[in-house]
Enzyme design. Structure first.
Site, PDB file in Angstrom:
ATOM      1  N   LYS A 186       0.829  -1.205   0.000  1.00  0.00           N
ATOM      2  CA  LYS A 186       0.000   0.000   0.000  1.00  0.00           C
ATOM      3  C   LYS A 186       0.867   1.261   0.000  1.00  0.00           C
ATOM      4  CE  LYS A 186      -4.171  -2.047   1.949  1.00  0.00           C
ATOM      5  NZ  LYS A 186      -4.971  -2.312   3.151  1.00  0.00           N
TER       6      LYS A 186
ATOM      7  N   LYS B 259      -4.418  -8.317  -9.851  1.00  0.00           N
ATOM      8  CA  LYS B 259      -5.439  -8.682  -8.863  1.00  0.00           C
ATOM      9  C   LYS B 259      -6.592  -7.673  -8.910  1.00  0.00           C
ATOM     10  CE  LYS B 259      -6.590  -8.325  -4.123  1.00  0.00           C
ATOM     11  NZ  LYS B 259      -6.596  -7.530  -2.991  1.00  0.00           N
TER      12      LYS B 259
ATOM     13  N   LYS C  76     -10.398  -2.795  -5.410  1.00  0.00           N
ATOM     14  CA  LYS C  76     -10.987  -1.457  -5.434  1.00  0.00           C
ATOM     15  C   LYS C  76      -9.907  -0.395  -5.595  1.00  0.00           C
ATOM     16  CE  LYS C  76     -13.343  -3.131  -1.961  1.00  0.00           C
ATOM     17  NZ  LYS C  76     -13.862  -3.289  -0.624  1.00  0.00           N
TER      18      LYS C  76
END
Ligand code: ADP
Ligand code: TRP
Length: 321
Positions: free
Chosen positions: A110, A189, A192
């Site tokens: 992230k 993958k 969202k």
């Protein structure tokens, strides 16, 4: 047997969420006690705009119910209905080795993608361990990307037990081999946060358009197409009956059908798979008062079981029990 899982209300639910996690959650609500929640505290570690959270919680709640999560069978609630989860997260954080969190891929991924390296994002797995332990969960259905977080939760529970005695049983992840990692329209993958999702409840026109935009290679119409590792098969293998899957695979393998037609066929399969749920969502959305009652009921039940566990933990650590 107690089942528990959480999903972040960070956007509308997609095929990866459904095949990776929700499908199992729906099955498990018939097999034992089930607790499913919207991880709104976790969602704050993401990039959404302030003010969006209440409507995201509402929409995700509706999506989950339309997918078959049944609030009369499972306890369905939002994480923030039980703010005491932070008290537990604190106790757990005091026995969590820094190295354990430093090794987490999800944090590193992230941050590499541009999310702020906040303490909340770093400590995310501790709050997740608290979510699981707070409800004495035995089994946690999740997608493959959450496997490491489950291992961390078990490690933390183990450390806590070493120090304070047998307070926790160790939760186990349940990961479906048949789902694997569901690919998004760009072949990565489906997520969202990658903007590559096929949303289960998007309008038909949008869904078809997105599917027509799936990245493919330049194999000519007449030639056989790649199967394993291809995005089209990565999605089609999950859809329809066995004979429909075999038929789709056959179309790829034998050649003679262009990518445009293959995508159209895939869109038909997606719409067929989710037709019942899409209809159900419309019905559910028409009765917001009922949704609010279910949400309140879930909150009350979740709170009831969490407070019992918390009393046990407070007694173990010696705080205000
Ligand atoms: P996202 O990556 O879209 O933000 P979440 O992190 O909210 O999704 O994931 C909710 C659940 O869905 C988790 O159990 C996760 O493992 C599962 N999941 C999400 N994306 C996929 C995917 N592409 N394939 C399989 N499972 C997935
Ligand atoms: N981290 C999970 C995800 O991104 C969501 C989540 C939060 C969760 N707490 C949980 C999942 C507890 C299972 C159990 O998908």
């Amino acid at each position: 047997m107690r089942y528990l899982s959480g999903i972040q209300p960070t956007g509308r639910l997609h095929l990866g969420n459904y095949f990776g996690m929700i499908r199992s959650a729906v099955e498990m609500q018939n097999q034992g006690e089930a607790y499913y929640f919207l991880a709104d505290y976790h969602a704050l570690t993401g990039a959404s705009e302030p003010g969006q959270l209440p409507s995201l919680v509402q929409e995700t709640f509706l999506d989950l119910l339309a997918c078959g999560v049944d609030p009369t069978k499972a306890v369905v609630f939002r994480q923030s209905a039980v703010p005491e989860v932070h008290e537990l997260a604190w106790y757990l954080s005091t026995v969590t080795p820094m190295g354990l969190l430093e090794r987490c891929h999800s944090y590193k991924d992230k941050v590499n993608r541009g999310l702020a390296a906040s303490h909340g994002l770093f400590a995310y797995p501790v709050l997740m361990a608290a979510d699981i332990l707070m409800y004495d969960a035995d089994r946690v259905p999740v997608g493959q990307d959450q496997k490491q977080h489950l291992e961390v939760a078990r490690d933390i529970a183990g450390k806590f037990n070493e120090k304070y005695g047998q307070v926790w049983k160790l939760p186990e992840s349940v990961i479906r081999e048949d789902a694997g990692v569901v690919p998004g329209v760009d072949g990565q993958k489906m997520s969202k946060s990658y903007g590559n999702t096929l949303e289960i409840f998007a309008p038909e026109k949008d869904l078809r358009k997105k599917i027509m935009g799936i990245k493919t290679d330049s194999t000519p119409v007449e030639a056989p197409k790649a199967v394993e590792g291809s995005t089209l098969w990565g999605l089609a293998r999950l859809l329809g009956r066995e004979d429909e899957k075999a038929e789709y695979r056959g179309l790829l393998e034998k050649g003679g059908v262009g990518y445009g037609d293959l995508k159209k066929k895939l869109a038909d399969l997606v719409l067929q798979e989710f037709a019942g749920m899409r209809k159900r969502r419309e019905e559910l959305a028409a009765d917001p008062a009922q949704l609010a009652r279910w949400m309140a009921q879930g909150a009350e039940k979740a709170r009831g079981s969490a407070m019992g566990v918390l009393a046990r933990v407070r007694a173990a650590v010696g705080t205000n029990s």
